[in-house]
Each structure stands twice: as structure tokens, then as C-alpha cells.
Design an enzyme around this catalytic site. Structure first.
Site, PDB file in Angstrom:
ATOM      1  N   PHE A 127      48.030  34.206  41.089  1.00 38.02           N
ATOM      2  CA  PHE A 127      47.464  35.030  40.013  1.00 38.02           C
ATOM      3  C   PHE A 127      47.353  36.463  40.547  1.00 38.02           C
ATOM      4  O   PHE A 127      46.772  36.694  41.609  1.00 38.02           O
ATOM      5  CB  PHE A 127      46.092  34.485  39.625  1.00 38.02           C
ATOM      6  CG  PHE A 127      45.562  35.072  38.349  1.00 38.02           C
ATOM      7  CD1 PHE A 127      45.971  34.565  37.126  1.00 38.02           C
ATOM      8  CD2 PHE A 127      44.675  36.127  38.363  1.00 38.02           C
ATOM      9  CE1 PHE A 127      45.486  35.105  35.937  1.00 38.02           C
ATOM     10  CE2 PHE A 127      44.194  36.675  37.187  1.00 38.02           C
ATOM     11  CZ  PHE A 127      44.596  36.158  35.969  1.00 38.02           C
ATOM     12  N   ASP A 198      41.766  29.714  45.596  1.00 37.21           N
ATOM     13  CA  ASP A 198      41.265  30.128  44.282  1.00 37.21           C
ATOM     14  C   ASP A 198      41.362  28.907  43.363  1.00 37.21           C
ATOM     15  O   ASP A 198      42.447  28.377  43.137  1.00 37.21           O
ATOM     16  CB  ASP A 198      42.129  31.290  43.764  1.00 37.21           C
ATOM     17  CG  ASP A 198      41.599  31.854  42.447  1.00 37.21           C
ATOM     18  OD1 ASP A 198      40.917  31.122  41.717  1.00 37.21           O
ATOM     19  OD2 ASP A 198      41.899  33.029  42.153  1.00 37.21           O
ATOM     20  N   TYR A 223      34.316  30.636  33.404  1.00 31.85           N
ATOM     21  CA  TYR A 223      34.499  30.759  31.948  1.00 31.85           C
ATOM     22  C   TYR A 223      35.722  30.016  31.426  1.00 31.85           C
ATOM     23  O   TYR A 223      35.992  30.040  30.244  1.00 31.85           O
ATOM     24  CB  TYR A 223      34.551  32.228  31.522  1.00 31.85           C
ATOM     25  CG  TYR A 223      35.518  33.097  32.324  1.00 31.85           C
ATOM     26  CD1 TYR A 223      36.874  33.085  32.051  1.00 31.85           C
ATOM     27  CD2 TYR A 223      35.056  33.922  33.346  1.00 31.85           C
ATOM     28  CE1 TYR A 223      37.746  33.873  32.784  1.00 31.85           C
ATOM     29  CE2 TYR A 223      35.922  34.709  34.087  1.00 31.85           C
ATOM     30  CZ  TYR A 223      37.273  34.674  33.795  1.00 31.85           C
ATOM     31  OH  TYR A 223      38.127  35.444  34.533  1.00 31.85           O
ATOM     32  N   LYS A 224      36.471  29.371  32.320  1.00 29.54           N
ATOM     33  CA  LYS A 224      37.628  28.595  31.858  1.00 29.54           C
ATOM     34  C   LYS A 224      37.157  27.168  31.589  1.00 29.54           C
ATOM     35  O   LYS A 224      36.455  26.935  30.618  1.00 29.54           O
ATOM     36  CB  LYS A 224      38.752  28.703  32.891  1.00 29.54           C
ATOM     37  CG  LYS A 224      39.306  30.132  32.929  1.00 29.54           C
ATOM     38  CD  LYS A 224      40.263  30.405  34.059  1.00 29.54           C
ATOM     39  CE  LYS A 224      40.740  31.862  33.968  1.00 29.54           C
ATOM     40  NZ  LYS A 224      41.335  32.353  35.225  1.00 29.54           N
ATOM     41  N   ARG A 377      51.505  28.368  27.002  1.00 28.85           N
ATOM     42  CA  ARG A 377      50.559  27.514  27.739  1.00 28.85           C
ATOM     43  C   ARG A 377      49.647  26.785  26.768  1.00 28.85           C
ATOM     44  O   ARG A 377      49.118  27.382  25.830  1.00 28.85           O
ATOM     45  CB  ARG A 377      49.655  28.364  28.657  1.00 28.85           C
ATOM     46  CG  ARG A 377      50.359  29.161  29.707  1.00 28.85           C
ATOM     47  CD  ARG A 377      49.358  29.649  30.746  1.00 28.85           C
ATOM     48  NE  ARG A 377      48.195  30.343  30.165  1.00 28.85           N
ATOM     49  CZ  ARG A 377      47.159  30.783  30.877  1.00 28.85           C
ATOM     50  NH1 ARG A 377      47.119  30.563  32.192  1.00 28.85           N
ATOM     51  NH2 ARG A 377      46.165  31.416  30.295  1.00 28.85           N
TER      52      ARG A 377
HETATM   53  C1  LIG Z   1      41.327  33.729  35.513  1.00 30.58           C
HETATM   54  C2  LIG Z   1      41.612  33.920  36.955  1.00 30.58           C
HETATM   55  C3  LIG Z   1      40.958  34.900  37.693  1.00 30.58           C
HETATM   56  C4  LIG Z   1      40.042  35.844  36.985  1.00 30.58           C
HETATM   57  O1  LIG Z   1      39.469  36.800  37.798  1.00 30.58           O
HETATM   58  P1  LIG Z   1      38.231  37.652  37.268  1.00 30.58           P
HETATM   59  O2  LIG Z   1      37.884  38.488  38.416  1.00 30.58           O
HETATM   60  O3  LIG Z   1      37.167  36.684  36.858  1.00 30.58           O
HETATM   61  O4  LIG Z   1      38.689  38.433  36.069  1.00 30.58           O
HETATM   62  C5  LIG Z   1      41.200  34.964  39.049  1.00 30.58           C
HETATM   63  N1  LIG Z   1      42.069  34.113  39.647  1.00 30.58           N
HETATM   64  C6  LIG Z   1      42.740  33.173  38.943  1.00 30.58           C
HETATM   65  C7  LIG Z   1      43.687  32.241  39.625  1.00 30.58           C
HETATM   66  C8  LIG Z   1      42.543  33.061  37.581  1.00 30.58           C
HETATM   67  O5  LIG Z   1      43.200  32.136  36.872  1.00 30.58           O
END
Ligand SMILES: *Cc1c(COP(=O)(O)O)cnc(C)c1O
Length: 418
Positions: A127, A198, A223-224, A377
Site C-alpha cells: 500500500f 501492516d 475503520y475497515k 474490489r
Molecule cells: C487503508 C490502509 C492504510 C491507511 O492508512 P491511514 O494512515 O489510516 O490513512 C494503510 N495501510 C494499508 C495497507 C491500508 O490498506
């Protein structure tokens, strides 16, 4: 292969041990929501718990709430509640800051623990925020380090004695493919490197075992799949064995050993507390706590079983109903979390008109999302999805294709959030 019918799908719903959970969430009538992997739905208890915090705690206790309502302890107390879901022990998890900020903090800690090594090893499929944070940190540290990217499947082979830390996202955000966290961690340790995982698309989606895998550090968002609401506070994990030696650079007062001594010199608190930087955002923490309580009522093994069946059903139905449409499955077909890959709680198909198809589906009340360049997705959140939702999603997909709705002019240009 036998044809899947609406009756087959309804039978799955009637035998679903999680069926009652759906009513615990706020979901607009008629909407099929397959985007819980981006922003989870709201548990019905969240507004009440947040309102109670506002009226009964802040409203009545004012500053007394920091002690009386245990606001100050929430980042660690909630971390302890979350720990069981991710295979961590008490005192190993804190709920603080954002995922990106926690990546920065823990990456800096890891690099400092391997001063003779200069490589952060990651992959181009990661990501991007994780890669961006690494780039910013490297610049901050004077450009002495290198972010080395090798394709996902080659990470273990790319380890050498210059690698300080392996930074990976366990579940690929585009394909839903799940890395062999234990195997890669073992290989990293054998090469003398640390690991930072992560778990943004893992925690709450399937059983995670950080300590079983021997992970050193981890981050994730709330939040996911954890349904804490937009921009909810993130979490981070530091294995107990590293808590003495891991130092993060955002040395705010609440990570101080005695913040209310107002010393002029920073002295880190013991344990995970040193990773708390600032006054915690209680509104976000309370929303997360309420959402987590709902998830903890369910058995993660049961959640996972349903997630696998939802994903398998979606793949089978898309192939049965839209087999002529040129969709290419880019998620692992086999969900089993056996090395080298498994499938998380999402299924992705690539298609040249993917953006238009996703938008036309949204117009029909089926919400998935799109990721560049051609990825559609669809996320599965077993607590609030019915098998019949999967049926409806694929039926609407067929209707979109038949009517050519995805080719509309309105979908030629992409919106700023996809
Ligand atoms: C959604 C997501 C994030 C989000 O990062 P924020 O700092 O909360 O905006 C980070 N890493 C991954 C792999 C994600 O899917």
C-alpha cells in the site's frame, strides 16, 4: 459443475450462525454493501455510546473524565481488548495515531535497532502510504538508508545482511492475497532482520496470530473490517521482547515516563505506553470500543468460515453468470491460508471497463470499489452480509453488462475518490 440457484443461496442464509449480527448494523434499505474492506458499516451501538460519552462523561465530568472515565487509559485498555483478535498479548498493543504515523514510528524504531544495516525491504505491491512514509523517514535520517522493492513472491529470496527491516502488508489491498507472515518472518529473522507487518486488511477479516508468527512490529487500521468509523484511530503492536529497546521518534509528553512531572527532558515510559504521543482522541476511541465489542461477540473462526464461503460463492456466481464478460480473477482462487498464499476477505476481478462497471453497480445499489488500473474490489464482511447479497450483486452486474450501463459518458473520467 452444478448450477447455483437462488434457492441454494437462501439455504446458506437460513443456516448461517452469524445471521443475527446483521441487525446490529445500520445499513440503508436495499443496499448491498461490499466495501467493508474500505470503510466498515456502523454498528447500531456506536451513536449511543458516543452520545453517552459526550453527555455523561464530557458534559458532566469535564476534565475529571481523564481519570473518572478512564480516558487516559483508553489507548492501552482498548489495545488489550484488540490484542486477542491479532494474536498479541496484554501490553503489546496500543490504539493510537493513524496507520501511516505508526508505520513511521515503528520503522524508525526498527532502523535504530539495526544500526549497521541500511535497507528497508518491501514490495511494489505494498500500500503506497507505507512506501511514502519510508521515503520520508529515509530523507529525515539523512538519506543513508535505502527502500528496496522486490516483487511480492521474491521477498524472502532478497534478504541479505544489509536488510534492517522487512516492511510488508500482509493482505494485498488490490488482490486480497495474504502473505505467509510466519514464513517470511522466519526468513527475515534468519537473515538478522526485523519485521513490520501492516494488517490493515487482515485484522477483523480473518484470524491473525502475530506472536505465533514471531512478528516484531505491526500496525493496522480500525475503520475497515473493525468498523470504527471514518478515520478511526489506528493500532500498533510491539512484541514484548522488544519493548525495552524499541524507541520511536515522536516523543510527545504522553509517552513520557511521568508526563505530569513536566520534566524538561524526555524519558520514555516503560512498555507500549512510550508509543503514545499525544492526548488521545476519545470520541474516536469510544466509537472503536463500541464497534469492537460487537465483533468480539462473534467467534473469529466462524467469521472466517463464512468469509471464505461468501468469497467462493461470489467467484462461482460471477463465472456462472458473467463468464463471457472478460473478467479476470486476480485474487487467489483458493482461500486457504496455507503458504505461500491465501485469500483474505475480498475478491477482485480485473476488467478494462472496471471503473465504469463499479460505478454502474453503485448506481444500482451494489457498492464495491475500484483501484487503478483495472481492478474491481468486492469486500466481504461476514457480520453484516447475507449470501443473498452476493446473489443480488452478481445479478446486478449481469444487468449492467446487458444494458451497457458501464459505458456511459459519465464514467469516462474518474472521481477523486475511487
Ligand atoms: C487503508 C490502509 C492504510 C491507511 O492508512 P491511514 O494512515 O489510516 O490513512 C494503510 N495501510 C494499508 C495497507 C491500508 O490498506
Amino acid at each position: 459443475m452444478t448450477t447455483i440457484t437462488l434457492e441454494t443461496v437462501r439455504a446458506l442464509d437460513s443456516e448461517d450462525p452469524l445471521a443475527d449480527f446483521r441487525d446490529r448494523f445500520v445499513l440503508p434499505e436495499g443496499l448491498v454493501y461490499l466495501d467493508g474492506n474500505s470503510l466498515g458499516a456502523m454498528p447500531k451501538t456506536v451513536p449511543d455510546r458516543v452520545a453517552a460519552m459526550l453527555h455523561d462523561e464530557w458534559g458532566r465530568h469535564l476534565i475529571g473524565g481523564w481519570l473518572k472515565d478512564s480516558w487516559m487509559e483508553k489507548p492501552l485498555a482498548l489495545g488489550d481488548r484488540l490484542a486477542g483478535l491479532v494474536g498479541a498479548g496484554a501490553g503489546e498493543v496500543a490504539v493510537v495515531d493513524t496507520t501511516s504515523i505508526n508505520v513511521f514510528k515503528l520503522l524508525a524504531a526498527a532502523l535504530a535497532m539495526r544500526p549497521d544495516r541500511r535497507v528497508i525491504l518491501s514490495n511494489p505491491e505494498n500500500f503506497p502510504t507505507d512506501l511514502y512514509m519510508a521515503q520520508g523517514l529515509i530523507e529525515q535520517l539523512g538519506g543513508r538508508h535505502e527502500l528496496r522493492l522486490v516483487p511480492e513472491a521474491e521477498v524472502a529470496d532478497a534478504l541479505d545482511d544489509d536488510v534492517a527491516v522487512v516492511m510488508l502488508t500482509e493482505t494485498n489491498f488490490k488482490t486480497g492475497a495474504v502473505f505467509d507472515m510466519a514464513g517470511v518472518t522466519r526468513a527475515a529473522h534468519a537473515a538478522g532482520a526485523l519485521t513490520l507487518w501492516d494488517l490493515a486488511h487482515s485484522a477483523g477479516a480473518f484470524p491473525v496470530d502475530l506472536n505465533g508468527a514471531g512478528a516484531d512490529f505491526a500496525v493496522g487500521c480500525s475503520y475497515k473490517y473493525l468498523n470504527a468509523g471514518p478515520g478511526g484511530p489506528a493500532w500498533m503492536f510491539v512484541a514484548a521482547r522488544h519493548q525495552e529497546t524499541a524507541h520511536q521518534p515522536l516523543t510527545g509528553w504522553l509517552g513520557h515516563d511521568r508526563p505530569f512531572d513536566f520534566d524538561l527532558d524526555y524519558r520514555p515510559a516503560d512498555g507500549i505506553r512510550r508509543h503514545v504521543c499525544s492526548s488521545p482522541g476519545i470520541l474516536g476511541l469510544v466509537a472503536f470500543e463500541a464497534a469492537l465489542d460487537v465483533m468480539l461477540e462473534a467467534d473469529m473462526a466462524v467469521i472466517r468460515r463464512k468469509s471464505v464461503v461468501l468469497g467462493d460463492l461470489f467467484i462461482a456466481l460471477v463465472e456462472q453468470e458473467c463468464g463471457d464478460a472478460g473478467f479476470r480473477l486476480i485474487s487467489p482462487r483458493d482461500a486457504a491460508l496455507t503458504p505461500p498464499w491465501g485469500r483474505g476477505s475480498q475478491v477482485s476481478f480485473a476488467h478494462p471497463d472496471g471503473y465504469g462497471i463499479v460505478q454502474a453497480l453503485i448506481a444500482r445499489g451494489v457498492v464495491g470499489d475500484f483501484r487503478d488500473p483495472d481492478v474491481m474490489r468486492f469486500g466481504f464482511a461476514p457480520l453484516y452480509q447475507r449470501y443473498e447479497d452476493v446473489w443480488r450483486a452478481v445479478a446486478e452486474m449481469r444487468a449492467v453488462l446487458d444494458a451497457g450501463e458501464h459505458l456511459a459518458d459519465a464514467y469516462r473520467n474518474r472521481a477523486s475518490v475511487t
